[in-house]
Write a protein that holds these residues in place. Structure first.
Motif, mmCIF file in Angstrom:
data_model
loop_
_atom_site.group_PDB
_atom_site.id
_atom_site.type_symbol
_atom_site.label_atom_id
_atom_site.label_comp_id
_atom_site.label_asym_id
_atom_site.label_seq_id
_atom_site.Cartn_x
_atom_site.Cartn_y
_atom_site.Cartn_z
ATOM 1 N N ARG A 38 0.670 -1.055 -0.004
ATOM 2 C CA ARG A 38 0.103 -0.151 0.011
ATOM 3 C C ARG A 38 0.813 1.166 -0.148
ATOM 4 O O ARG A 38 1.511 1.358 0.983
ATOM 5 N N TYR A 39 0.862 2.057 -0.865
ATOM 6 C CA TYR A 39 1.532 3.305 -1.051
ATOM 7 C C TYR A 39 0.797 4.157 -1.280
ATOM 8 O O TYR A 39 0.059 4.521 -2.558
ATOM 9 N N SER A 40 0.322 5.119 -0.303
ATOM 10 C CA SER A 40 -0.731 5.892 -0.401
ATOM 11 C C SER A 40 -0.527 7.221 -1.112
ATOM 12 O O SER A 40 -1.356 8.019 -1.426
ATOM 13 N N GLY B 273 7.542 6.302 -7.936
ATOM 14 C CA GLY B 273 7.033 5.842 -6.544
ATOM 15 C C GLY B 273 6.896 4.105 -6.744
ATOM 16 O O GLY B 273 7.786 3.721 -6.776
ATOM 17 N N SER B 274 5.735 3.847 -6.361
ATOM 18 C CA SER B 274 5.454 2.125 -6.181
ATOM 19 C C SER B 274 5.406 1.628 -7.584
ATOM 20 O O SER B 274 4.829 0.575 -7.712
ATOM 21 N N GLY B 275 5.666 2.242 -8.564
ATOM 22 C CA GLY B 275 5.660 1.664 -10.030
ATOM 23 C C GLY B 275 4.186 1.605 -10.769
ATOM 24 O O GLY B 275 4.226 0.796 -11.594
ATOM 25 N N THR B 276 3.249 2.364 -10.424
ATOM 26 C CA THR B 276 2.032 2.362 -10.960
ATOM 27 C C THR B 276 2.130 2.496 -12.386
ATOM 28 O O THR B 276 1.485 1.538 -13.478
ATOM 29 N N THR B 277 2.786 3.338 -12.900
ATOM 30 C CA THR B 277 2.803 3.591 -14.408
ATOM 31 C C THR B 277 3.702 2.610 -15.049
ATOM 32 O O THR B 277 3.271 2.075 -16.199
ATOM 33 N N ILE C 78 11.868 6.655 -12.819
ATOM 34 C CA ILE C 78 13.055 7.251 -11.924
ATOM 35 C C ILE C 78 12.281 7.330 -10.476
ATOM 36 O O ILE C 78 11.240 7.741 -10.292
ATOM 37 N N GLU C 79 12.949 6.626 -9.462
ATOM 38 C CA GLU C 79 12.671 6.991 -8.124
ATOM 39 C C GLU C 79 13.868 7.347 -7.462
ATOM 40 O O GLU C 79 14.656 6.315 -7.400
ATOM 41 N N ALA C 80 13.606 8.439 -6.413
ATOM 42 C CA ALA C 80 14.746 8.759 -5.600
ATOM 43 C C ALA C 80 14.771 8.111 -4.056
ATOM 44 O O ALA C 80 15.676 8.052 -3.628
HETATM 45 C C1 LIG Z 1 3.243 11.270 -5.729
HETATM 46 S S1 LIG Z 1 4.816 9.926 -5.505
HETATM 47 C C2 LIG Z 1 4.326 9.000 -6.957
HETATM 48 C C3 LIG Z 1 3.530 7.747 -6.745
HETATM 49 C C4 LIG Z 1 3.351 7.067 -7.943
HETATM 50 N N1 LIG Z 1 2.503 7.620 -9.227
HETATM 51 C C5 LIG Z 1 2.701 5.819 -7.539
HETATM 52 O O1 LIG Z 1 1.600 5.499 -8.132
HETATM 53 O O2 LIG Z 1 3.401 4.968 -6.767
HETATM 54 C C6 LIG Z 1 6.048 10.956 -5.589
HETATM 55 C C7 LIG Z 1 7.285 9.923 -5.798
HETATM 56 O O3 LIG Z 1 8.319 10.884 -6.068
HETATM 57 C C8 LIG Z 1 9.662 10.346 -5.406
HETATM 58 N N2 LIG Z 1 10.571 11.509 -5.654
HETATM 59 C C9 LIG Z 1 10.790 12.538 -4.874
HETATM 60 N N3 LIG Z 1 11.752 13.172 -5.198
HETATM 61 C C10 LIG Z 1 12.593 12.658 -6.236
HETATM 62 C C11 LIG Z 1 13.415 12.917 -7.242
HETATM 63 N N4 LIG Z 1 14.112 13.983 -7.353
HETATM 64 N N5 LIG Z 1 13.488 12.163 -8.256
HETATM 65 C C12 LIG Z 1 12.686 11.160 -8.450
HETATM 66 N N6 LIG Z 1 11.803 10.521 -7.511
HETATM 67 C C13 LIG Z 1 11.646 11.422 -6.252
HETATM 68 C C14 LIG Z 1 9.159 10.161 -4.044
HETATM 69 O O4 LIG Z 1 9.761 9.244 -3.250
HETATM 70 C C15 LIG Z 1 7.536 9.598 -4.490
HETATM 71 O O5 LIG Z 1 7.815 8.334 -4.478
#
Ligand SMILES: C[S@@+](CC[C@H](N)C(=O)[O-])C[C@H]1O[C@@H](n2cnc3c(N)ncnc32)[C@H](O)[C@@H]1O
Length: 431
Positions: A38-40, A70-74, A88-90
């Motif tokens: 679960r990734y809110s 994030g959790s890889g939805t796309t 890309i996920e940081a």
């Molecule tokens: C709103 S969430 C995206 C969730 C994703 N759409 C999903 O369905 O799981 C934004 C994401 O951006 C990541 N993030 C924050 N700063 C970042 C950066 N500089 N580069 C890449 N990812 C980053 C966060 O860790 C977070 O997982």
């Protein structure tokens, strides 16, 4: 319409209900693979899937890019329909979760063998002293923690960096909340002092979780033979791993400028795995890599407002952002917490301005871009997020922007006693 949609998204809602929820993760908890964690902060897989299918009708060899995976939805939605994708996920811990989800194409035989070996070894292990951070002792009774510790040691003993190891790591991570007596707040922050009923026993929960994962993998593998999604753990502000001029479609949701602390959201799981010892470690372990969207981040870095506002890249919105940030600098003195929203907002747009240049480099000339985004109002001071992001996108070389509102929201800030109406929607950018 693809058959895959019917099988993978059986619970079809009305269009309006779906539209309102396309910015949220709620419905993903019913979907194979997406539901493994679960990734809110996530958004709706069903909506992403529909968008990819629509674009795919015009372009057969599509590449989808998600700079905030994030959790890889796309990436998973692209995998569903055999479309290539790069993410890309940081956040290091979230990247690991996503990496495991993208291992859905692993052989079911290998994964079940790994499960059996881990369970056997864990059964035979003798209890050892439980060297865990205080948070973990507060969240589990001793018997449960002893069992989880045996599973963890058995996992470590058998870790061979294979997809099955990654999947079983996720299975154990995913059962921590249900085996814990601690509550979870709305944004996944752990609440050790708010006790809840423990709903499962660790060995059984681990076995069941892997059972569910295997069933999902079987279904997924029926439609898609190969995992085409590639995830890079890195920073979307500068991501050299992603080539120039390669993306046809960007579907993403960046952090919102609303003080959500992505590092805190995984504090519990990271503490269990020994990746942090206490709350203070979160900055070094996670926050330092992320877009500065929380006041914790801004205060820790001791940012100087004028220095950020003077950055060239912020010129297109200088007058507006300067006014808002100075108002926030005054406003904070009237509040007990004296939160650093003034520097948080400045740093957030500075970081996001860099994102547009990097995305421009990565996108093809006719790419389509969609950012799911919400506005914010720290201390009741309104920040027109989509307008400023749109202006910064134009400055980076994009042609135009359009905001499609999906729903109203002000849940978070309502707690802070203000009534500024907020909304969430899709920011469409034209190349
Ligand atoms: C709103 S969430 C995206 C969730 C994703 N759409 C999903 O369905 O799981 C934004 C994401 O951006 C990541 N993030 C924050 N700063 C970042 C950066 N500089 N580069 C890449 N990812 C980053 C966060 O860790 C977070 O997982």
């Amino acid at each position: 319409m693809y058959a895959v949609q019917k099988q993978l998204f059986p619970d079809q809602k009305t269009d309006t209900a779906k539209k309102h929820r396309s910015g949220t993760f709620v419905d993903n908890m019913k979907l194979p693979v997406h539901r493994w964690f679960r990734y809110s902060a996530g958004f709706s897989a069903e909506w992403v899937n529909a968008l990819i299918i629509e674009i795919k009708e015009d372009k057969s060899d599509l590449l989808v890019f998600d700079p905030f995976a994030g959790s890889g939805t796309t990436l998973l939605a692209a995998d569903y329909v055999d479309v290539k994708s790069i993410g890309i996920e940081a956040h290091p811990f979230v990247s690991k979760i996503t990496h495991a989800k993208l291992s859905w194409s692993e052989s079911l035989q290998n994964f079940s063998t790994k499960r059996d070996v881990i369970l056997n070894d864990a059964n035979e292990m003798t209890p050892e002293s439980l060297n865990y951070p205080d948070l973990i002792h507060k969240c589990f009774n001793k018997d449960t923690l002893t069992k989880l510790d045996r599973l963890k040691r058995a996992w470590i003993k058998n870790n061979d960096e294979s997809p099955s190891s990654s999947l079983s790591w996720l299975a154990l991570t995913a059962v921590l909340r249900s085996t814990s007596s601690a509550g979870t707040a709305q944004w996944q922050y752990i609440l050790p002092n708010k006790k809840k009923k423990v709903t499962s026993e660790p060995f059984e929960a681990f076995r069941n979780q892997i059972g569910l994962m295997i069933a999902d993998m079987r279904l997924f593998q029926k439609f898609s033979k190969k995992n085409l999604g590639r995830l890079f753990q890195g920073d979307a502000r500068k991501c050299p791993d992603v080539p120039d001029n390669c993306a046809d479609l960007v579907i993403t949701s960046p952090p919102y400028a609303n003080n959500y602390d992505y590092a805190d959201a995984t504090r519990f799981e990271m503490s269990f795995w020994g990746e942090i010892q206490n709350w203070g470690d979160l900055h070094q372990a996670v926050r330092q890599y992320l877009i500065r969207s929380s006041s914790q981040h801004a205060s820790k870095e001791k940012l100087i407002l004028e220095e950020i506002l003077q950055k060239n890249i912020l010129k297109p919105i200088y007058n507006e952002i300067s006014e808002v940030c100075h108002e926030l600098a005054k406003e904070r003195l009237l509040h007990g917490g004296k939160k650093h929203y003034h520097t948080m907002i400045a740093a957030y747009f500075y970081d996001m301005a860099k994102i547009w240049y990097e995305i421009k480099r990565i996108c093809k000339n006719d790419a389509k871009l969609c950012f799911v985004i919400g506005d914010s109002a720290p201390y009741g001071v309104y920040v027109p997020v989509e307008k400023w992001l749109g202006k910064l996108a134009i400055a980076a070389g994009f042609k135009s922007y359009y905001f499609e509102k999906l729903r109203d929201r002000n849940i978070k800030w309502k707690n802070r006693k203000h009534r500024v109406p907020l909304h969430e929607g899709r920011l469409w950018i034209d190349t």
